[in-house]
Design a protein around this motif. Structure first.
Motif, mmCIF file in Angstrom:
data_model
loop_
_atom_site.group_PDB
_atom_site.id
_atom_site.type_symbol
_atom_site.label_atom_id
_atom_site.label_comp_id
_atom_site.label_asym_id
_atom_site.label_seq_id
_atom_site.Cartn_x
_atom_site.Cartn_y
_atom_site.Cartn_z
ATOM 1 N N LEU B 298 66.678 -30.928 135.791
ATOM 2 C CA LEU B 298 66.167 -29.649 136.324
ATOM 3 C C LEU B 298 65.057 -29.887 137.349
ATOM 4 O O LEU B 298 64.964 -29.183 138.360
ATOM 5 C CB LEU B 298 65.638 -28.756 135.193
ATOM 6 C CG LEU B 298 66.668 -28.162 134.229
ATOM 7 C CD1 LEU B 298 65.974 -27.299 133.175
ATOM 8 C CD2 LEU B 298 67.717 -27.342 134.973
ATOM 9 N N TYR B 299 64.229 -30.882 137.096
ATOM 10 C CA TYR B 299 63.141 -31.176 138.028
ATOM 11 C C TYR B 299 63.699 -31.533 139.393
ATOM 12 O O TYR B 299 63.295 -30.995 140.422
ATOM 13 C CB TYR B 299 62.276 -32.319 137.476
ATOM 14 C CG TYR B 299 61.072 -32.601 138.338
ATOM 15 C CD1 TYR B 299 59.850 -31.977 138.093
ATOM 16 C CD2 TYR B 299 61.159 -33.466 139.438
ATOM 17 C CE1 TYR B 299 58.745 -32.217 138.905
ATOM 18 C CE2 TYR B 299 60.073 -33.703 140.258
ATOM 19 C CZ TYR B 299 58.866 -33.073 139.991
ATOM 20 O OH TYR B 299 57.790 -33.296 140.813
ATOM 21 N N THR B 301 66.595 -30.932 140.617
ATOM 22 C CA THR B 301 67.462 -29.933 141.231
ATOM 23 C C THR B 301 66.702 -28.670 141.613
ATOM 24 O O THR B 301 66.950 -28.101 142.679
ATOM 25 C CB THR B 301 68.605 -29.589 140.242
ATOM 26 O OG1 THR B 301 69.118 -30.804 139.714
ATOM 27 C CG2 THR B 301 69.725 -28.833 140.937
ATOM 28 N N LEU B 302 65.780 -28.222 140.758
ATOM 29 C CA LEU B 302 65.139 -26.919 140.974
ATOM 30 C C LEU B 302 63.611 -26.941 140.919
ATOM 31 O O LEU B 302 62.947 -26.280 141.716
ATOM 32 C CB LEU B 302 65.632 -25.917 139.898
ATOM 33 C CG LEU B 302 67.128 -25.607 139.878
ATOM 34 C CD1 LEU B 302 67.477 -24.833 138.620
ATOM 35 C CD2 LEU B 302 67.525 -24.811 141.120
ATOM 36 N N LEU B 303 63.059 -27.672 139.953
ATOM 37 C CA LEU B 303 61.625 -27.521 139.703
ATOM 38 C C LEU B 303 60.753 -28.180 140.764
ATOM 39 O O LEU B 303 59.676 -27.671 141.093
ATOM 40 C CB LEU B 303 61.266 -28.098 138.319
ATOM 41 C CG LEU B 303 61.941 -27.414 137.123
ATOM 42 C CD1 LEU B 303 61.686 -28.192 135.832
ATOM 43 C CD2 LEU B 303 61.445 -25.977 136.977
ATOM 44 N N GLU B 304 61.218 -29.300 141.309
ATOM 45 C CA GLU B 304 60.381 -29.999 142.290
ATOM 46 C C GLU B 304 60.059 -29.085 143.472
ATOM 47 O O GLU B 304 58.929 -29.040 143.958
ATOM 48 C CB GLU B 304 61.060 -31.286 142.777
ATOM 49 C CG GLU B 304 60.160 -32.101 143.710
ATOM 50 C CD GLU B 304 60.746 -33.442 144.115
ATOM 51 O OE1 GLU B 304 61.990 -33.557 144.205
ATOM 52 O OE2 GLU B 304 59.953 -34.373 144.347
ATOM 53 N N ASP B 305 61.038 -28.348 143.926
ATOM 54 C CA ASP B 305 60.834 -27.383 145.014
ATOM 55 C C ASP B 305 59.746 -26.369 144.685
ATOM 56 O O ASP B 305 58.904 -26.043 145.509
ATOM 57 C CB ASP B 305 62.130 -26.579 145.235
ATOM 58 C CG ASP B 305 62.933 -27.152 146.384
ATOM 59 O OD1 ASP B 305 62.332 -27.729 147.302
ATOM 60 O OD2 ASP B 305 64.172 -26.994 146.360
#
Ligand code: FES
Ligand code: FE2
Lengths: 76, 356
Positions: B298-299, B301-305
């Protein structure tokens, strides 16, 4: 004084080497949705994904084992 | 720079460049602006220096060269040839040494002149003439010890346990900000900004916008924390001084991020020069097994952004501070952490300037 040879380093993506595939984006979004519904354990997560009609990579419903394996591949 | 007051250096006299007096370098103001010495700092992500590669960096107002051997061994040298001062970073990587481009003098990873090809047997050979800081790699980053001439041996270093504990998993986020390093540190000692600057973010929308704070001493530093709320927003921060200065803090995740509780941040700021700093944020979470793998997926794919957007809010705010912002402040109770950390560094800068 900023030296001309020094470009400011601002890279928003440092944890991955490629843009996620459409499949990975969809899978991540579905996982978030299931988590958001309050299911935070593995059986609940697998059931939630299967209820959302997103099959495991082999085309069949997710099992705890196929989910673990896929996350190991994508999250190692 | 005038040379008539400097002691002439005979070729071959074993003087390390770091011991050469540089007028102005040791004033308290200069140390305050470019970084307290005699401690470890994060330098850059490990992958900035691949095997067989070189990387030129400015750190603490000085020029440095990192290079790595094929077997992974890493070296750092002052970016100054011991012959006539050319940049070693313009030279050639010869595996275990750098050959200066100007006249070919070869310097190895310990800063010792390995060969003077133009004059074999020259008495520069075998002398350690280039500063070569001690290095450690952890959590995907390189750390170096920056000692002054009277503190060349590194102080003991205890790494943040979050970076070494197998039950915790972390991603490093590295960025360079056009602001003095101290403002970046002070921002971290100011948890209350989370409820305002980051209110429209995925993780800091909750909680009171009023609070009282206290300072709580620890063996390795101090906590600056809200007295009436914890685990809701960015509610506390711990400053840790363990040979390297770092902060620890946690920020709650919404339920969509799954099991494992809040995510934590280990943060470090390293001066580049007086107007710029390098910031290191390890986003960590105490998760193992499938929970770890899922968070990491998830990080990426989505959370880092989303985390990046929050960090950009800080950067925009800090980069637009006037450089004299701290000359006309009116501080209140929420700024106790800022006051504390600023006084701490100022005191140290003054002690180091007088050599005490
Ligand atoms: S300046 Fe480097 S070899 Fe002469
Ligand atoms: Fe912030």
């Amino acid at each position: 004084m900023t030296s001309p040879t020094h470009a400011q380093y601002l890279d928003p993506h440092q944890s991955r080497t490629a843009e996620p595939t459409p499949y990975e984006k969809k899978l991540a979004a579905e996982i978030e949705e299931v988590f958001g519904s309050g299911a935070h354990d593995l059986p609940g997560l697998v059931a939630g994904l299967n209820a959302r009609d997103l099959p495991a990579p082999d085309g069949s419903p997710w099992t705890e084992e196929t989910f673990r394996t896929e996350m190991r591949r994508l999250g190692a | 720079m005038t040379t008539d007051t400097a002691t002439p250096v005979r070729p071959g006299t074993p003087v390390r460049p770091s011991e050469v007096a540089r007028p102005g370098d040791r004033t308290a103001d200069r140390l305050f602006a470019t970084g307290i010495r005699n401690q470890w700092y994060a330098v850059c992500p490990s992958d900035f220096v691949p095997a067989g590669g070189m990387k030129r960096l400015t750190l603490l107002g000085e020029e440095w060269l990192l290079f790595r051997r094929a077997d992974g061994t890493l070296h750092m040298l002052e970016d100054r040839c011991p012959h006539r001062g050319a940049r070693l970073s313009l030279g050639k990587h010869l595996g275990d040494r750098i050959a200066c481009w100007y006249h070919g003098v070869q310097v190895d990873g310990t800063g010792t002149v390995a060969a003077v090809p133009g004059l074999p047997g020259c008495n520069l050979e075998g002398k350690q003439l280039v500063a070569a800081p001690h290095l450690v790699e952890t959590g995907g980053a390189i750390l170096a010890y920056f000692g002054d001439s009277t503190h060349a041996e590194p102080v003991p270093l205890t790494l943040p346990e979050q970076l070494t504990d197998p039950g915790t998993t972390a991603f490093l986020c590295y960025a360079e900000w056009n602001v003095n390093w101290r403002y970046a540190v002070e921002n971290l000692l100011d948890p209350m900004h989370g409820s305002f600057l980051h209110r429209d973010s995925h993780s800091m929308a909750e909680g009171q916008t009023t609070a009282r704070f206290r300072i709580r001493e620890t063996e390795r530093g101090f906590f600056f924390e809200k007295t009436d709320q914890s685990g809701v927003n960015f509610d506390w921060v711990e400053l840790c001084r363990t040979g390297v200065d770092w902060v620890d803090l946690t920020i709650p995740y919404p339920p969509t991020a799954g099991p494992g509780g809040p995510f934590g941040i280990v943060g470090m700021a390293t001066p580049i020069d007086e107007d710029r700093c390098a910031v290191f944020f390890w986003r960590y979470r105490k998760v193992t097994g499938w929970q770890r793998d899922t968070w990491r997926f998830l990080y990426r794919t989505l959370l880092e952004d989303r985390h990046w957007e929050v960090l950009e809010q800080d950067r925009v705010m800090l980069e637009d501070l006037r450089s004299d912002a701290d000359q006309a402040e009116n501080l209140y109770q929420h700024d106790l952490g800022v006051v504390r950390v600023r006084r701490m560094y100022r005191t140290e800068a003054e002690a180091q300037a007088t050599g005490s």
